[in-house]
Design an enzyme around this catalytic site. Structure first.
Site, PDB file in Angstrom:
ATOM      1  N   ARG A 278      -2.632  -2.108  -3.329  1.00 51.68           N
ATOM      2  CA  ARG A 278      -3.831  -1.309  -3.117  1.00 51.68           C
ATOM      3  C   ARG A 278      -3.761  -0.080  -4.015  1.00 51.68           C
ATOM      4  NH1 ARG A 278      -4.813   3.516   0.904  1.00 51.68           N
ATOM      5  NH2 ARG A 278      -7.025   3.771   0.562  1.00 51.68           N
TER       6      ARG A 278
ATOM      7  N   GLU B 255      -7.997  -5.331   5.346  1.00 48.07           N
ATOM      8  CA  GLU B 255      -7.908  -5.026   3.918  1.00 48.07           C
ATOM      9  C   GLU B 255      -6.800  -5.847   3.249  1.00 48.07           C
ATOM     10  OE1 GLU B 255      -8.292  -0.973   5.444  1.00 48.07           O
ATOM     11  OE2 GLU B 255      -9.041  -0.461   3.455  1.00 48.07           O
TER      12      GLU B 255
ATOM     13  N   ASN C 154       0.877  -1.177   0.000  1.00 50.75           N
ATOM     14  CA  ASN C 154       0.000   0.000   0.000  1.00 50.75           C
ATOM     15  C   ASN C 154       0.912   1.223   0.000  1.00 50.75           C
ATOM     16  OD1 ASN C 154      -1.766   2.060   0.483  1.00 50.75           O
ATOM     17  ND2 ASN C 154      -2.673   1.161   2.323  1.00 50.75           N
TER      18      ASN C 154
ATOM     19  N   ARG D 275     -11.292  15.774   7.665  1.00 44.76           N
ATOM     20  CA  ARG D 275     -12.141  16.172   6.533  1.00 44.76           C
ATOM     21  C   ARG D 275     -13.515  16.596   7.027  1.00 44.76           C
ATOM     22  NH1 ARG D 275     -10.872  10.777   3.746  1.00 44.76           N
ATOM     23  NH2 ARG D 275      -8.837  11.113   2.831  1.00 44.76           N
TER      24      ARG D 275
END
Ligand code: ADP
Length: 393
Positions: A82, A372, A8, A230
């Site tokens: 990923r 993941e 990743n 965010r």
């Protein structure tokens, strides 16, 4: 069955994990500050031994070579990467020139991520030219969304000519935890599940019979929930207001919404939920407000996602906050009690394993630790080696 290396890659860092079939532990690590004088790598190697090394000013390729030297004698048969943005690609792909070009073409939609993935793919291709490499896209799981869920109410040309639509992210995690919860509940990939992935980035997803029908992130990961830094949804006219009245340029607006907002912006204290829960307990009102907004917006999103599902089987919590915070889970479930959700306080306080935490009522409530890397390894095996393994639940 095969061992798979999962990579990743970020712009100045990468994580790697070697998923071993014959052992119940993993070799993994994290390289950080690459390309700066403080480059370093740390992780766990064969035999579960920890290591940390300063790397001088190493770049991705040099750091990757060090990481691989720490893997020891273990061989692997394929590499899974990923990749955040795959555009309209619907599943994992064997990496060839076309796939590399496609990842590059999608870079304007994920400018921080896709170029970094290319760096990682090229570095591993140089180190292991004979091994198959697979791209596993965060967006792919959501390609099953119907058009009514992925189109914005914008002029058609923006969609047809510029690909402006909702894509969704965190697909690997939503796919993994919904498959796992449904399997543990007795019917793999059956029923209607709401998923709350709550890490630094947060998103919800509606999964029906193993397929994503809607998700809260959109064209970019900024849409939807309140996250660590965010903002999630704001009135789109805010951009105009900030530019027109405060003289902010578009870079500053983007930075503010992505990096200075969310839990950090609301609390003025931290993007870290643990810190905020502790501070709220000590009487910090801004931290308490940030948590309240986070929970309310999350519950609203889950209620909205339920519209995508013909039936509601259960709700799944995952990600650092979802897996670890009994407090947040309890507040979210309480806000959604009119759906019939309940929580068993004792089970809600247990940690570390996938389990059902409702009080025996329907719809069910589950906590499922995400994995993941396991999902990327599984998809890599299928695509590169035609091995149709399933993750052992
Ligand atoms: P990332 O999205 O970067 O992978 P994680 O999934 O690790 O992040 O989630 C990080 C978030 O999980 C942080 O806000 C952290 O405070 C939160 N978290 C971890 N443990 C707990 C806990 N026990 N209680 C509340 N929040 C927690």
């Amino acid at each position: 069955m095969s061992n798979i290396l999962v990579i990743n890659c970020g712009s100045s860092s990468f994580k790697y994990a070697l998923i071993l079939q014959d052992y119940d532990y993993r070799i993994y690590g994290l390289a950080e500050n690459l390309g700066t004088p403080n480059a370093r790598i740390s992780g766990v190697t064969f035999g579960n031994e920890k290591f940390q090394i300063d790397l001088g000013q190493a770049d991705h390729k040099e750091a990757l070579a060090v990481a691989m030297s720490r893997i020891g004698q273990v061989n692997f048969d394929a590499i899974g990467h990923r990749v955040v943005h795959g555009g309209n690609i619907t599943s994992a792909r064997l990496i060839d020139d076309d796939v590399i070009q496609h990842i590059k073409d999608m870079s304007p939609l994920a400018p921080l991520h896709n170029p970094a993935h290319i760096v990682g793919i090229e570095a591993t291709a140089q180190l292991y030219p004979d091994l198959p490499q697979v791209a596993v896209f965060d967006t792919a799981f959501h390609q099953s969304m119907p058009e009514k869920a992925y189109r914005y109410a914008l002029p058609q040309a923006l969609y047809h000519e510029h690909g402006i639509r909702r894509y969704g992210f965190h697909g690997t995690s939503h796919a993994y935890v919904s498959e796992r919860a449904s399997t543990l509940a007795g019917a793999k990939n059956q029923g209607g599940w709401l998923v709350a992935h709550l890490g630094n980035g947060c998103s919800t997803c509606a999964v029906w019979n193993g397929q994503s029908l809607d998700t809260s992130m959109g064209f970019t990961p900024l849409e939807g929930l309140v996250m660590g830094t965010r903002s999630g949804d704001v009135d789109p006219s805010l951009h105009y207001f900030l530019a027109k009245n405060l003289g902010w340029d578009i870079e500053k607006i983007d930075r503010t919404l992505n990096r200075d907002s969310g839990l950090l912006g609301l609390s003025g204290l931290s993007n870290d939920m643990r810190t905020l829960i502790d501070a709220a307990e000590q009487g910090n009102e801004n931290a308490a407000l940030a948590i309240e907004v986070f929970v309310y917006r999350l519950a609203k999103s889950l209620a909205a996602m339920s519209c995508a599902l013909p039936e509601l089987t259960g709700l799944i919590f995952t990600g650092g906050i979802g897996e670890n915070s009994a407090y947040i889970r309890e507040k979210v479930v309480a806000t959604l009690s009119h759906f019939g959700f309940s929580i068993d306080a004792e089970k809600n306080n247990l940690r570390g394993q996938a389990m059902r935490i409702d009080a025996g009522t329907n719809p069910q409530v589950w906590v499922v630790p995400t994995d993941e890397e396991a999902r990327i390894a599984q998809e890599t095996r299928q695509v590169a080696l035609a091995e149709t393994t399933t993750i052992a639940y």
